[in-house]
Design an enzyme around this catalytic site. Structure first.
Site, PDB file in Angstrom:
ATOM      1  CG  MET A  96      10.482   2.376  76.880  1.00 51.59           C
ATOM      2  SD  MET A  96      10.801   0.602  76.772  1.00 51.59           S
ATOM      3  CE  MET A  96       9.676  -0.006  77.951  1.00 51.59           C
ATOM      4  CB  VAL A 129      10.026   8.455  84.270  1.00 46.30           C
ATOM      5  CG1 VAL A 129      11.099   7.512  84.792  1.00 46.30           C
ATOM      6  CG2 VAL A 129       9.954   9.709  85.124  1.00 46.30           C
ATOM      7  CB  CYS A 130       7.854   5.201  80.606  1.00 44.80           C
ATOM      8  SG  CYS A 130       6.998   4.801  82.123  1.00 44.80           S
ATOM      9  CB  THR A 131       9.686   8.743  77.069  1.00 47.14           C
ATOM     10  OG1 THR A 131       8.265   8.623  76.949  1.00 47.14           O
ATOM     11  CG2 THR A 131      10.277   9.134  75.727  1.00 47.14           C
ATOM     12  CB  THR A 170       4.561   8.327  81.218  1.00 48.62           C
ATOM     13  OG1 THR A 170       5.148   7.046  81.040  1.00 48.62           O
ATOM     14  CG2 THR A 170       3.063   8.200  81.376  1.00 48.62           C
TER      15      THR A 170
END
Ligand code: BEZ
Length: 208
Positions: free
Chosen positions: A49, A44-46, A42
């Protein structure tokens, strides 16, 4: 029940992208930045991280170990890490917990059912070497976290522990800190021989 500042961080065992861990043993004598995100692959998560991976040296300099979590499997995490590295121009080395059965997400109250029954919100736990929770933050799924703030609170907590001080609004390292009202003037004079500034009897500032 939700976890609060001062609580012992619940211990758990889990599979992660760097192998199985027992959480308290993994933290060891360092600090932990434990953060959840809704799902692999996804956008935003990318970026989150990738940012955490880019800040590896900054976390290590503070003795803080990052560890992520989402409700996906190790196999899915491993494939996603390739994308994170590729798109965010980094090499992600910290562990990501696989929590497909939501066991740990539920233990840490990372599932907020009004948002999603199965995906974690963006929780942050800063945990000290005694395994005490020192800070919690919760962001919604559609807002990425500010990682400068996460490093800043680590600095503030560690400085506060070392010098028994508090930090003012927007403090960053190098700025004046606050002498807590619980410290008498006599004790402040002993603790801070460099002198301190009294703006009000309850508002005293010192340069460390
Ligand atoms: C994201 O990481 O981009 C995301 C995940 C879940 C909901 C909304 C955004």
């Amino acid at each position: 029940m939700s976890l609060r500042i001062g609580d012992t961080a619940p211990d758990f065992t889990a599979d992660t992208t760097t192998g199985p861990i027992s959480f308290h043993d993994w933290i060891g004598d360092e600090w932990a930045f434990f953060f959840s995100h809704p799902a692999d692959f996804t956008p935003v998560c990318t970026t989150e991280m990738g940012r955490t991976a880019q800040l590896a040296e900054a976390f290590a300099a503070r003795g803080v170990k990052p560890i992520g979590l989402s409700t996906d499997t190790v196999g899915e995490h491993m494939k996603w890490i390739e994308d994170v590295n590729d798109t965010q121009h980094t090499t992600l080395r910290f562990p990501i917990v696989a929590d497909a059965d939501l066991k740990i997400a539920k233990l840490y109250d990372m599932i907020h059912p009004s948002e999603s029954e199965t995906a974690a919100v963006r929780s942050v736990f800063i945990i000290d070497p005694d395994k005490k929770i020192r800070l919690t933050m919760t962001y919604p799924m559609n807002v990425g976290r500010n990682f400068d703030e996460i490093l800043r609170v680590c600095d503030a907590l560690q400085t506060s522990d070392k010098f028994k001080i508090a930090t003012p609004a927007d403090w960053v390292p190098g700025q004046q800190v606050i002498i807590p009202p619980s410290v008498t003037d006599a004790d402040a004079t002993k603790a801070f021989p460099q002198g301190y500034e009294t703006i009000r009897p309850y508002l005293r500032k010192v340069t460390l």
